[in-house]
Design a protein around this motif. Sequence first.
Motif, PDB file in Angstrom:
ATOM      1  N   ASP A  16       0.853  -1.185   0.000  1.00 16.30           N
ATOM      2  CA  ASP A  16       0.000   0.000   0.000  1.00 16.30           C
ATOM      3  C   ASP A  16       0.888   1.234   0.000  1.00 16.30           C
ATOM      4  O   ASP A  16       1.989   1.209   0.550  1.00 16.30           O
ATOM      5  N   GLY A  17       0.420   2.286  -0.628  1.00 14.19           N
ATOM      6  CA  GLY A  17       1.134   3.552  -0.641  1.00 14.19           C
ATOM      7  C   GLY A  17       0.284   4.635  -0.014  1.00 14.19           C
ATOM      8  O   GLY A  17      -0.942   4.528   0.033  1.00 14.19           O
ATOM      9  N   ALA A  18       0.926   5.679   0.478  1.00 21.36           N
ATOM     10  CA  ALA A  18       0.227   6.819   1.071  1.00 21.36           C
ATOM     11  C   ALA A  18       0.998   8.080   0.711  1.00 21.36           C
ATOM     12  O   ALA A  18       2.192   8.034   0.445  1.00 21.36           O
ATOM     13  N   SER A  19       0.283   9.214   0.714  1.00 25.13           N
ATOM     14  CA  SER A  19       0.978  10.465   0.398  1.00 25.13           C
ATOM     15  C   SER A  19       0.332  11.623   1.129  1.00 25.13           C
ATOM     16  O   SER A  19      -0.795  11.540   1.598  1.00 25.13           O
ATOM     17  N   ASN A  20       1.121  12.693   1.240  1.00 24.18           N
ATOM     18  CA  ASN A  20       0.601  13.975   1.702  1.00 24.18           C
ATOM     19  C   ASN A  20       1.287  15.046   0.865  1.00 24.18           C
ATOM     20  O   ASN A  20       1.957  14.724  -0.113  1.00 24.18           O
ATOM     21  N   VAL A  21       1.166  16.294   1.233  1.00 18.27           N
ATOM     22  CA  VAL A  21       1.700  17.380   0.419  1.00 18.27           C
ATOM     23  C   VAL A  21       3.229  17.325   0.302  1.00 18.27           C
ATOM     24  O   VAL A  21       3.798  17.643  -0.737  1.00 18.27           O
ATOM     25  N   LYS A  22       3.924  16.885   1.351  1.00 16.12           N
ATOM     26  CA  LYS A  22       5.390  16.933   1.375  1.00 16.12           C
ATOM     27  C   LYS A  22       6.075  15.644   0.943  1.00 16.12           C
ATOM     28  O   LYS A  22       7.178  15.671   0.422  1.00 16.12           O
ATOM     29  N   ASN A  23       5.482  14.483   1.237  1.00 13.85           N
ATOM     30  CA  ASN A  23       6.171  13.223   0.957  1.00 13.85           C
ATOM     31  C   ASN A  23       5.176  12.066   0.871  1.00 13.85           C
ATOM     32  O   ASN A  23       3.982  12.260   0.929  1.00 13.85           O
ATOM     33  N   ILE A  48       4.654  13.344  -3.782  1.00  8.82           N
ATOM     34  CA  ILE A  48       4.216  12.205  -4.602  1.00  8.82           C
ATOM     35  C   ILE A  48       2.717  12.003  -4.403  1.00  8.82           C
ATOM     36  O   ILE A  48       2.198  12.247  -3.314  1.00  8.82           O
ATOM     37  N   SER A  49       2.033  11.572  -5.444  1.00  6.91           N
ATOM     38  CA  SER A  49       0.599  11.289  -5.325  1.00  6.91           C
ATOM     39  C   SER A  49       0.399   9.892  -4.739  1.00  6.91           C
ATOM     40  O   SER A  49       1.338   9.086  -4.684  1.00  6.91           O
ATOM     41  N   GLN A 143      14.518   8.480  -1.756  1.00 10.12           N
ATOM     42  CA  GLN A 143      14.034   9.245  -2.886  1.00 10.12           C
ATOM     43  C   GLN A 143      13.249   8.312  -3.792  1.00 10.12           C
ATOM     44  O   GLN A 143      13.310   7.099  -3.641  1.00 10.12           O
ATOM     45  N   SER A 144      12.533   8.865  -4.726  1.00 12.27           N
ATOM     46  CA  SER A 144      11.768   8.052  -5.678  1.00 12.27           C
ATOM     47  C   SER A 144      12.694   7.099  -6.414  1.00 12.27           C
ATOM     48  O   SER A 144      13.844   7.414  -6.711  1.00 12.27           O
ATOM     49  N   LEU A 145      12.186   5.902  -6.713  1.00  8.08           N
ATOM     50  CA  LEU A 145      12.968   4.917  -7.452  1.00  8.08           C
ATOM     51  C   LEU A 145      13.027   5.222  -8.934  1.00  8.08           C
ATOM     52  O   LEU A 145      13.809   4.660  -9.660  1.00  8.08           O
ATOM     53  N   ILE A 146      12.157   6.102  -9.409  1.00  9.18           N
ATOM     54  CA  ILE A 146      12.144   6.462 -10.831  1.00  9.18           C
ATOM     55  C   ILE A 146      12.777   7.826 -11.001  1.00  9.18           C
ATOM     56  O   ILE A 146      12.567   8.737 -10.282  1.00  9.18           O
TER      57      ILE A 146
END
Length: 146
Positions: A16-23, A48-49, A143-146
């Motif tokens: 599962d993924g989660a996000s907010n405004v900063k990370n 990240i979305s 950091q993002s993997l992409i």
Amino acid sequence: MTHHITDLPEWEVDVDGASNVKNGGAGLILPKGEDMVIKASVKIDCPISNNKADYEVLVTGLALACEVRAKKITRFSNSEIATSQANGEYQARDLLFWLYLKKAKNEVQHFDSFHIKHIPREQNTQTDVLSKLANTTPGSGSQSLI
């Protein structure tokens, strides 16, 4: 009975993924049999979305499954977009989703079999907690993997 990691023929990957405004955050669980469970909570230290966080955890889960030398994977996610795009039911029109999908498909080549299944959010509560834990924990992360 204790097993060596490489003796285990099939692994499940609950994500599962989660996000907010900063990370963002990613939660994943690799349960195998009664004796072994790997749980991870990964902070994504960039904006990240939610959908992109779901893809981050897809790629992270596949990389972890590679590390434990899993050969057969069944992945469970409550993200309809990531699951349907990975199964080829939806097209990845967004360039970033396409790049995540390409990276995931490269990782999948390491396995003898790979299946991805959509599950209701109510069946994904443990990984949801792990993703929110990473998402709300202060400090720097990956950091993002992409």
